[in-house]
Design a protein around this motif. Structure first.
Motif, PDB file in Angstrom:
ATOM      1  N   MET A 207       0.833  -1.202   0.000  1.00 52.83           N
ATOM      2  CA  MET A 207       0.000   0.000   0.000  1.00 52.83           C
ATOM      3  C   MET A 207       0.869   1.254   0.000  1.00 52.83           C
ATOM      4  N   THR A 208       0.313   2.333  -0.507  1.00 51.05           N
ATOM      5  CA  THR A 208       0.955   3.638  -0.409  1.00 51.05           C
ATOM      6  C   THR A 208       0.261   4.409   0.699  1.00 51.05           C
ATOM      7  N   ILE A 209       0.990   4.735   1.744  1.00 52.66           N
ATOM      8  CA  ILE A 209       0.393   5.433   2.882  1.00 52.66           C
ATOM      9  C   ILE A 209       0.241   6.913   2.540  1.00 52.66           C
ATOM     10  N   GLN A 210      -1.002   7.340   2.422  1.00 52.65           N
ATOM     11  CA  GLN A 210      -1.280   8.732   2.095  1.00 52.65           C
ATOM     12  C   GLN A 210      -1.844   9.523   3.275  1.00 52.65           C
ATOM     13  N   ALA A 211      -2.363   8.797   4.273  1.00 50.94           N
ATOM     14  CA  ALA A 211      -2.961   9.494   5.412  1.00 50.94           C
ATOM     15  C   ALA A 211      -2.890   8.651   6.677  1.00 50.94           C
TER      16      ALA A 211
ATOM     17  N   LYS B 185      -5.677  -0.016   7.581  1.00 46.36           N
ATOM     18  CA  LYS B 185      -4.737  -0.682   8.468  1.00 46.36           C
ATOM     19  C   LYS B 185      -4.778   0.014   9.819  1.00 46.36           C
ATOM     20  N   CYS B 186      -4.323  -0.680  10.858  1.00 40.36           N
ATOM     21  CA  CYS B 186      -4.426  -0.090  12.196  1.00 40.36           C
ATOM     22  C   CYS B 186      -3.200  -0.374  13.053  1.00 40.36           C
ATOM     23  N   VAL B 187      -2.727   0.665  13.716  1.00 38.94           N
ATOM     24  CA  VAL B 187      -1.681   0.548  14.731  1.00 38.94           C
ATOM     25  C   VAL B 187      -2.362   0.681  16.086  1.00 38.94           C
ATOM     26  N   GLY B 188      -2.228  -0.334  16.920  1.00 38.05           N
ATOM     27  CA  GLY B 188      -2.798  -0.283  18.257  1.00 38.05           C
ATOM     28  C   GLY B 188      -1.833   0.385  19.215  1.00 38.05           C
ATOM     29  N   ILE B 189      -2.365   1.221  20.084  1.00 39.03           N
ATOM     30  CA  ILE B 189      -1.564   1.902  21.103  1.00 39.03           C
ATOM     31  C   ILE B 189      -1.926   1.303  22.452  1.00 39.03           C
ATOM     32  N   GLY B 190      -1.037   0.466  23.003  1.00 40.07           N
ATOM     33  CA  GLY B 190      -1.336  -0.154  24.288  1.00 40.07           C
ATOM     34  C   GLY B 190      -0.952  -1.613  24.345  1.00 40.07           C
TER      35      GLY B 190
ATOM     36  N   LEU C 164      -5.349  -5.469  22.061  1.00 39.20           N
ATOM     37  CA  LEU C 164      -5.419  -4.951  20.683  1.00 39.20           C
ATOM     38  C   LEU C 164      -4.882  -5.958  19.673  1.00 39.20           C
ATOM     39  N   ALA C 165      -5.154  -7.214  19.923  1.00 40.61           N
ATOM     40  CA  ALA C 165      -4.584  -8.294  19.115  1.00 40.61           C
ATOM     41  C   ALA C 165      -4.974  -8.215  17.640  1.00 40.61           C
ATOM     42  N   LYS C 166      -6.107  -7.588  17.330  1.00 40.20           N
ATOM     43  CA  LYS C 166      -6.563  -7.515  15.942  1.00 40.20           C
ATOM     44  C   LYS C 166      -5.823  -6.449  15.128  1.00 40.20           C
ATOM     45  N   ALA C 167      -5.101  -5.560  15.808  1.00 38.46           N
ATOM     46  CA  ALA C 167      -4.376  -4.504  15.100  1.00 38.46           C
ATOM     47  C   ALA C 167      -3.238  -5.100  14.274  1.00 38.46           C
ATOM     48  N   ASN C 168      -2.860  -4.411  13.205  1.00 38.31           N
ATOM     49  CA  ASN C 168      -1.770  -4.889  12.348  1.00 38.31           C
ATOM     50  C   ASN C 168      -0.411  -4.729  13.003  1.00 38.31           C
ATOM     51  N   LEU C 169      -0.303  -3.745  13.889  1.00 38.50           N
ATOM     52  CA  LEU C 169       0.927  -3.464  14.623  1.00 38.50           C
ATOM     53  C   LEU C 169       0.516  -2.872  15.959  1.00 38.50           C
TER      54      LEU C 169
ATOM     55  N   VAL D 221       8.129   7.689  10.677  1.00 38.86           N
ATOM     56  CA  VAL D 221       7.701   7.424   9.308  1.00 38.86           C
ATOM     57  C   VAL D 221       8.396   6.188   8.735  1.00 38.86           C
ATOM     58  N   ALA D 222       9.659   6.003   9.081  1.00 42.00           N
ATOM     59  CA  ALA D 222      10.395   4.839   8.570  1.00 42.00           C
ATOM     60  C   ALA D 222       9.733   3.537   9.030  1.00 42.00           C
ATOM     61  N   LEU D 223       9.374   3.456  10.311  1.00 41.39           N
ATOM     62  CA  LEU D 223       8.717   2.261  10.838  1.00 41.39           C
ATOM     63  C   LEU D 223       7.341   2.092  10.207  1.00 41.39           C
ATOM     64  N   LEU D 224       6.636   3.188  10.023  1.00 42.29           N
ATOM     65  CA  LEU D 224       5.311   3.146   9.407  1.00 42.29           C
ATOM     66  C   LEU D 224       5.382   2.530   8.015  1.00 42.29           C
ATOM     67  N   ARG D 225       6.313   3.022   7.220  1.00 45.19           N
ATOM     68  CA  ARG D 225       6.448   2.518   5.845  1.00 45.19           C
ATOM     69  C   ARG D 225       6.954   1.079   5.814  1.00 45.19           C
ATOM     70  N   LYS D 226       7.861   0.757   6.706  1.00 40.50           N
ATOM     71  CA  LYS D 226       8.388  -0.600   6.776  1.00 40.50           C
ATOM     72  C   LYS D 226       7.288  -1.597   7.137  1.00 40.50           C
ATOM     73  N   SER D 227       6.406  -1.178   8.043  1.00 40.98           N
ATOM     74  CA  SER D 227       5.352  -2.063   8.539  1.00 40.98           C
ATOM     75  C   SER D 227       4.229  -2.288   7.535  1.00 40.98           C
ATOM     76  N   PHE D 228       3.987  -1.300   6.679  1.00 46.69           N
ATOM     77  CA  PHE D 228       2.804  -1.378   5.835  1.00 46.69           C
ATOM     78  C   PHE D 228       3.069  -1.318   4.322  1.00 46.69           C
ATOM     79  N   SER D 229       4.284  -1.027   3.907  1.00 51.47           N
ATOM     80  CA  SER D 229       4.538  -0.884   2.472  1.00 51.47           C
ATOM     81  C   SER D 229       4.394  -2.200   1.708  1.00 51.47           C
ATOM     82  N   GLN D 230       4.571  -3.340   2.398  1.00 51.78           N
ATOM     83  CA  GLN D 230       4.482  -4.625   1.737  1.00 51.78           C
ATOM     84  C   GLN D 230       3.133  -5.297   1.918  1.00 51.78           C
ATOM     85  N   THR D 231       2.215  -4.644   2.672  1.00 47.51           N
ATOM     86  CA  THR D 231       0.927  -5.281   2.918  1.00 47.51           C
ATOM     87  C   THR D 231      -0.047  -4.941   1.806  1.00 47.51           C
ATOM     88  N   THR D 232      -1.077  -5.749   1.686  1.00 47.03           N
ATOM     89  CA  THR D 232      -2.083  -5.506   0.659  1.00 47.03           C
ATOM     90  C   THR D 232      -3.469  -5.515   1.275  1.00 47.03           C
TER      91      THR D 232
END
Length: 220
Positions: A1-5, A184-189, A194-199, A209-220
Motif C-alpha cells: 500500500m501507499t500510505i497517504q494518510a 490498516k491499524c496501529v494499536g496503542i497499548g 489490541l490483538a486484531k491490530a496490524n501493529l 515514518v520509517a517504521l510506518l512505511r516498513k510495517s505497511f509498504s508490503q501489505t495488501t
C-alpha cells in the motif's frame, strides 16, 4: 500500500483525558452519596455517556427517570468540560507532536477521528489544531465505534481512499472500526487487548515514518 494518510483517535493516543472523565464521574457519585473507584471506572471505557451513567447508578443502587438522568449526565459533562478547558500543551502524550510533525514533513496527511464532541476544544488547548488536516468528532458522526463511520469520514475529508489510510487507536472497538473501514491499524497499548491490530506499540513515542512505511509498504 501507499500510505497517504494517518488517522488518530484522541484519548489515549494524542492526549489522556480519561482521568478527567473519571474525576467528573467520581464527583457526581459522591454528590449522590456513594463512592466510585478506579476499578468501577474500567467498566465505562468505550461506553457512551448515558450508558456510563446507567452503570454508575447501578453501582450506587439508584434509579431515576429519564429527565433526571439527562440532568445528571449534563452535570457530569459540564464538569468534565471545565477540566479540559484548563488543559495545557504539556498534557500531549510523549511522541505525539513529534510524530505528527514528521508525518506532515513527509507529505502524509493527518486527521483526527474521535467520538468526543469536545475534541476541537482539547486540540486547541494543547496547541495541536494546526497539525491536523481534518477533524471528525462527535458533532459530525452518528454511529459509535466499532462502526467505521468516523474514520471513513476522515478519509473522505482528506480525499484519500481507505486502503491508503493507517489508523492509530488505543481501544478494541476503535481497532475494529478501522479494519471494518478497510484501513490498516496501529494499536496503542496492550498487544493482548489490541490483538486484531496490524501493529501494536506502547505509544506514539515508538513511531516514526520509517517504521510506518516498513510495517505497511508490503501489505495488501
Amino acid at each position: 500500500m501507499t500510505i497517504q494518510a494517518c488517522l488518530f483517535d484522541l484519548d489515549g493516543v494524542i492526549v489522556d483525558t480519561a482521568k478527567y472523565h473519571y474525576i467528573a464521574w467520581k464527583e457526581l457519585a459522591n454528590e449522590l452519596g456513594f463512592d466510585f473507584t478506579e476499578t468501577d471506572n474500567e467498566r465505562l471505557k468505550g461506553v457512551s455517556r448515558m450508558a456510563s451513567l446507567d452503570i454508575l447508578l447501578e453501582i450506587g443502587g439508584l434509579t431515576f427517570d429519564d429527565e433526571k438522568k439527562q440532568q445528571l449526565a449534563t452535570r457530569k459533562n459540564d464538569r468534565y468540560v471545565e477540566y479540559i478547558t484548563r488543559m495545557q500543551a504539556d498534557e500531549v502524550l510523549p511522541g505525539a507532536k513529534d510524530f505528527l510533525t514528521e508525518l506532515r514533513a513527509a507529505g502524509i496527511q493527518t486527521a483526527l477521528g474521535s467520538a468526543s464532541k469536545n475534541a476541537p476544544t482539547i486540540l486547541e488547548r494543547v496547541g495541536l489544531t494546526p497539525y491536523f488536516d481534518a477533524i471528525i468528532d462527535g458533532n459530525s458522526t452518528s454511529k459509535a465505534k466499532p462502526d467505521p463511520e468516523v474514520f471513513l469520514k476522515g478519509a473522505e475529508a482528506l480525499g484519500v481512499k481507505p486502503a491508503n489510510c493507517v489508523v492509530f487507536e488505543d481501544a478494541e472497538a476503535g481497532v475494529e472500526a478501522a479494519l471494518a473501514g478497510g484501513m490498516k491499524c496501529v494499536g496503542i497499548g496492550s498487544p493482548l487487548v489490541l490483538a486484531k491490530a496490524n501493529l501494536v506499540v506502547d505509544g506514539l513515542h515508538q513511531m516514526n515514518v520509517a517504521l510506518l512505511r516498513k510495517s505497511f509498504s508490503q501489505t495488501t
